[in-house]
Motif scaffolding. Structure first.
Motif, short mmCIF file in Angstrom:
data_model
loop_
_atom_site.label_atom_id
_atom_site.label_comp_id
_atom_site.label_asym_id
_atom_site.label_seq_id
_atom_site.Cartn_x
_atom_site.Cartn_y
_atom_site.Cartn_z
N CYS A 17 0.85 -1.20 0.00
CA CYS A 17 0.00 0.00 0.00
C CYS A 17 0.88 1.25 0.00
N TRP A 62 -5.67 0.41 -2.01
CA TRP A 62 -6.48 0.75 -3.18
C TRP A 62 -7.83 1.32 -2.77
N ARG A 63 -8.41 0.80 -1.70
CA ARG A 63 -9.70 1.33 -1.25
C ARG A 63 -9.56 2.76 -0.73
N THR A 100 -7.21 4.88 -1.55
CA THR A 100 -6.91 5.71 -2.71
C THR A 100 -8.20 6.04 -3.45
N LYS A 115 2.53 0.83 -10.72
CA LYS A 115 1.58 0.50 -11.79
C LYS A 115 2.02 -0.76 -12.52
N PHE A 160 0.63 -3.57 -10.01
CA PHE A 160 -0.67 -3.55 -9.37
C PHE A 160 -1.74 -3.94 -10.39
N VAL A 192 -12.62 -4.07 -9.56
CA VAL A 192 -11.87 -2.96 -8.96
C VAL A 192 -11.86 -1.76 -9.92
N PHE A 250 -13.34 2.03 -9.13
CA PHE A 250 -12.57 3.27 -9.28
C PHE A 250 -13.30 4.25 -10.20
N LEU A 259 -1.68 3.78 -8.63
CA LEU A 259 -2.17 4.34 -7.38
C LEU A 259 -1.45 5.64 -7.03
#
Length: 155
Positions: free
Chosen positions: A11, A31-32, A34, A67, A70, A76, A80, A103
């Motif tokens: 993260c 990710w959540r 972000t 990137k 990920f 997902v 986003f 991210l």
């Protein structure tokens, strides 16, 4: 004299410093987080609590999954795009069923949208999954890993 600490293993750690107000903020932006723009929430909270101004803040975005590594599925990506439509430019197709998300790029754009000056944002180019000899990586170690710590303190 209070240390702020977050733990992570891929993260994104986000460090914020306002020298004029002698205020700091630190976030663990997975990710959540972000997707929910936690970086914006830190900026807003620092403005509220310390009368900081975003244009005075200095930000460091630490080592985290890049990137390049990920990789996520459609669910997902849909989350986003539904939450922050402008994030599309930080998403690219990888193969037939997978996507890659930047991210760190989304966090930088979130900070800039919050009033932080681009020149005051430093982004680490290190990918924790690519550099598993130096960093723990949840994805690289298939979930059986240690933790990294992000620590920030004013003296």
């Amino acid at each position: 004299n209070v240390a702020l600490v977050t733990f992570y293993a891929d993260c994104v750690p986000v460090f914020i410093f306002d020298a004029g107000k002698r205020a700091i903020g630190l976030a663990h932006s997975g990710w959540r987080g972000t997707m929910k723009e936690i970086a914006r929430e830190i900026v807003e909270k620092m403005c509220e609590e310390y009368e900081s101004r975003p244009c005075d803040m200095k930000v460091a975005v630490g080592p985290s999954i890049g990137k390049c590594c990920f990789e996520v599925g459609d669910e997902v990506i849909d989350a986003f795009i539904n939450e922050i439509p402008w994030s599309k430019c930080f998403i690219s197709k990888h193969g037939e069923e997978k996507w890659n998300i930047d991210l760190k790029g989304i966090i930088k754009k979130t900070l800039m949208n919050s009033g932080v000056v681009e020149e005051n944002i430093e982004i680490s180019s290190i990918c924790t999954k690519c550099c598993r000899d130096l960093f723990f990586s949840y994805r690289g170690d298939e979930g059986k890993t240690g933790s990294l710590a992000a620590i920030m303190q004013l003296k």
